[in-house]
Design an enzyme around this catalytic site. Structure first.
Site, PDB file in Angstrom:
ATOM      1  N   LEU A 142       0.827  -1.208   0.000  1.00 21.72           N
ATOM      2  CA  LEU A 142       0.000   0.000   0.000  1.00 21.72           C
ATOM      3  C   LEU A 142       0.867   1.267   0.000  1.00 21.72           C
ATOM      4  CD1 LEU A 142      -2.942  -1.013   2.386  1.00 21.72           C
ATOM      5  CD2 LEU A 142      -2.770  -1.249  -0.098  1.00 21.72           C
ATOM      6  N   ASP A 202       9.886  -8.503   2.675  1.00 22.01           N
ATOM      7  CA  ASP A 202       9.536  -8.768   1.268  1.00 22.01           C
ATOM      8  C   ASP A 202      10.158  -7.743   0.320  1.00 22.01           C
ATOM      9  OD1 ASP A 202       8.097 -10.099  -0.870  1.00 22.01           O
ATOM     10  OD2 ASP A 202       6.978  -8.230  -0.993  1.00 22.01           O
ATOM     11  N   ASP A 221       0.165  -9.867  -4.209  1.00 20.82           N
ATOM     12  CA  ASP A 221       1.445  -9.139  -4.278  1.00 20.82           C
ATOM     13  C   ASP A 221       1.255  -7.850  -5.085  1.00 20.82           C
ATOM     14  OD1 ASP A 221       4.037  -8.333  -3.973  1.00 20.82           O
ATOM     15  OD2 ASP A 221       4.927  -9.862  -5.262  1.00 20.82           O
ATOM     16  N   HIS A 251       3.307   0.931  -9.003  1.00 18.91           N
ATOM     17  CA  HIS A 251       4.439   1.828  -9.263  1.00 18.91           C
ATOM     18  C   HIS A 251       3.964   2.997 -10.104  1.00 18.91           C
ATOM     19  CE1 HIS A 251       7.594  -0.631  -7.535  1.00 18.91           C
ATOM     20  NE2 HIS A 251       7.111  -1.693  -8.150  1.00 18.91           N
TER      21      HIS A 251
HETATM   22  O1  DOR Z   1       7.629  -7.392  -7.888  1.00 17.76           O
HETATM   23  C1  DOR Z   1       7.783  -7.097  -6.717  1.00 17.76           C
HETATM   24  N1  DOR Z   1       7.491  -5.866  -6.253  1.00 17.76           N
HETATM   25  N2  DOR Z   1       8.267  -8.006  -5.872  1.00 17.76           N
HETATM   26  C2  DOR Z   1       8.593  -7.707  -4.608  1.00 17.76           C
HETATM   27  O2  DOR Z   1       9.011  -8.582  -3.905  1.00 17.76           O
HETATM   28  C3  DOR Z   1       8.485  -6.318  -4.111  1.00 17.76           C
HETATM   29  C4  DOR Z   1       7.474  -5.592  -4.868  1.00 17.76           C
HETATM   30  C5  DOR Z   1       7.499  -4.110  -4.623  1.00 17.76           C
HETATM   31  O3  DOR Z   1       7.587  -3.684  -3.475  1.00 17.76           O
HETATM   32  O4  DOR Z   1       7.369  -3.355  -5.596  1.00 17.76           O
END
Ligand code: DOR
Length: 454
Positions: free
Chosen positions: A71, A160, A322, A326
């Site tokens: 988030l 993570d 997941d 972005h």
């Molecule tokens: O693709 C990913 N994005 N894998 C991850 O483990 C972290 C995540 C992120 O925080 O953007």
């Protein structure tokens, strides 16, 4: 009218609650924010309600639970906020989400954890649980105050995004997980094998000239963490499993009685590394499209098949998105330089229903792995329509098709390789504690009795 007595009836839908092996045409009654009834059609006298929705042709299921989403708050609000991320969750049918700790700064101390919890209470539209970092600053050197963070509400611990290189630290974290009763949720990969890689190592990467991330890195780390879980008796939950070898290791560890659970994402279940080269279900994509860049990477068809088999035989307990939003800038660059991540909350159901349409999974199994499966992994009191439970409910149309248009996402993250693809299955309404937090216009038009203020 007080919320305590508000009665909402969802009438004539396909009521599916895998926790109770329920799958029938019937009604669901929500009273005062709790499930009052879920079963065969109610007698008209019992079916008195303030609001009535005709759910004919729709599936009524427990609200989905996402064990793994980003988030981004605090610190990365250009990518997502708790307000936008939870709205995206509601649109995806999720009523509970677990927020990852790799924010800026990471959630590695009590005040930051409390900040997320307070913001979620103020601005979130679905339930938000917080993960806390396993190590300070996600630096992999020093454990966080795990007991204090657990007491403050951390649901699990994870760095993570960053694999834990040190076996000593991982051993200690697993030992502490026993004391504080919360799972450790590692991102399993070997940092040295991962370094500089951008996509799955294999023929597609070779053709594209991109540096690969070998399956062996994930498998080596899964093997280590399973061995450490067995050694310590600690509680392990493996995030985003993506390779056939990892599924096999987890299956065998479970058979030996290791306290391990695992999740897989919709994108690893449905897509392969061919998407990096431009493959799409409909039409063609561009090779090197950075929306396909995710960590762990999209893998081979054999890996995808192994994940499906792992879901079917119970090796994989839950489907988790997941969701990794972005900004455009993070992705509008050469493949090597782009950020890893797929914005997944709003396309999860449609992606999974495609697997149902193609006979790869049953609808019942998909719902189980989005509801009672994840609820059990973190011990959450949700994920079923059992009377008395919180009225967290999703209503979806399993037939309606729609074309993914990321500009219409509630999430700020428009980074999805599914843009322009047609998905079947649309979330029509989402209730959290009996409160309608998302509905489509079509669902609103199904209301046959509106709330009358007495
Ligand atoms: O693709 C990913 N994005 N894998 C991850 O483990 C972290 C995540 C992120 O925080 O953007």
């Amino acid at each position: 009218m007080s919320a305590e007595s508000l009665r909402i009836l969802l009438r004539g839908g396909r009521v599916m609650d895998p926790a109770r092996r329920l799958d029938l045409t019937g009604d669901v009654l929500l009273v005062g924010g709790r499930i009052a009834y879920a079963g065969p059609p109610l007698d008209p006298r019992e079916a008195e309600a303030d609001q009535i929705f005709d759910a004919t042709g729709l599936v009524i299921a427990p609200g989905f639970i996402d064990l793994h989403c980003h988030l981004r708050e605090p610190g990365q609000e250009a990518k997502e906020t708790i307000a936008t991320g939870t709205r995206a969750a509601a649109r995806g049918g999720f009523t509970t989400v677990c927020a990852m700790a790799n924010t800026s700064p990471p959630i590695d101390c009590r005040p930051l954890l409390e900040y997320v919890q307070q913001t979620a209470r103020r601005e979130g539209v679905v339930r938000v649980f917080s993960l806390a970092a396993m190590t300070r600053g996600l630096a992999g050197q020093e454990l966080t105050e795990m007991a204090e963070l657990a007491a403050a509400g951390a649901i699990a611990f994870s760095d993570d995004g960053v694999p834990i290189a040190s076996s000593r630290i991982m051993r200690a974290a697993l030992a502490y997980s026993r004391l504080c009763g919360r799972p450790i949720m590692p991102h399993c990969d070997d940092p040295e094998l991962l370094a500089g890689g951008t996509m799955n190592e294999g023929p597609v990467a070779a053709c594209l000239g991109l540096k690969g991330i070998p399956a062996a890195g994930e498998e080596a780390m899964v093997a280590r963490d399973l061995a450490l879980a067995a050694l310590t008796g600690g509680r392990l939950h493996i995030a985003h499993v993506s390779t056939a070898g990892a599924v096999d290791l987890i299956r065998r560890a479970k058979a030996r009685g290791v306290a391990v659970t695992a999740e897989a994402t919709p994108h690893h279940l449905a897509l392969t590394d061919a998407w990096v080269a431009g493959h799409r279900w409909e039409g063609h994509g561009q090779p090197y499209d950075t929306s396909t860049k995710v960590n762990p990477p999209l893998r081979s068809e054999a890996d995808r098949q192994a994940l499906l088999a792992g879901l079917r035989d119970g090796t994989i307990d839950a489907i988790a998105t997941d969701h990794a939003p972005h900004t455009l800038v993070d992705k509008l660059c050469p493949y090597d330089e782009a950020a890893f991540g797929i914005s997944g909350l709003e396309t999860a159901l449609g992606t999974l229903l495609r697997l149902v349409e193609h006979g790869e999974l049953t609808l019942d199994l998909v719902i189980e792995k989005l509801t009672i499966g994840p609820a059990r992994v973190f011990g959450l009191p949700y994920g079923t329509l059992k009377p008395g439970q919180a009225a967290d409910v999703v209503v979806f149309d399993p037939q309606t098709t729609w074309v993914v248009d990321p500009t219409r996402f509630a999430s700020k993250g428009r980074n999805t390789p599914l843009a322009g693809q047609r998905l079947r299955g649309r979330v029509e309404a989402t209730f959290v504690g009996g409160r309608l937090v998302h509905q489509t216009e079509e669902f609103a038009a199904r209301q046959t009795r509106a709330l009358v203020t007495r």
